[in-house]
Design a protein around this motif. Sequence first.
Motif: not given
Length: 137
Positions: A26-40
């Motif tokens: 889950l943490a990897s998904q957030l850092a790699s897929d969401i990156q810096s786009y908080a609305p995602d």
Amino acid sequence: MRHVEFGRNQYGAPSMTSGERHFLDLASQLASDIQSYAPDCLELLQCIDDVASGRCAYEEFEGNSSVVRCTPAGVTVQSLGPVPSGTTYTVDEARAVILNYFNFLAPSVEDRKRHLGTWEQEHGGPFSGRHLLRLNE
């Protein structure tokens, strides 16, 4: 719930560390897929809420490195990489880690309100998890 810590690497990109292996997908998904786009992050929370509330039986969020599947049984992060892996989280676990990441990306009330406004504009309506975002600090 602080099973994951988020930060930035030497290039300014989001990074994470986890004290528990269980939270790595889950943490990897957030850092790699969401990156810096908080609305995602809000989009993921909305997917979880739609299923948890019974509005939908199933929701999915696909990124570059993984797919997040929300079902009544929980939230599963499935890697899209060459070595398949996946982990299922309870709704509470997933919400807590996603909110932790959202707060990392949007540390101030003003940042959170701005990203909430972006999400609501993109989706043409209110975000059902508004009460989770600590907007009155």
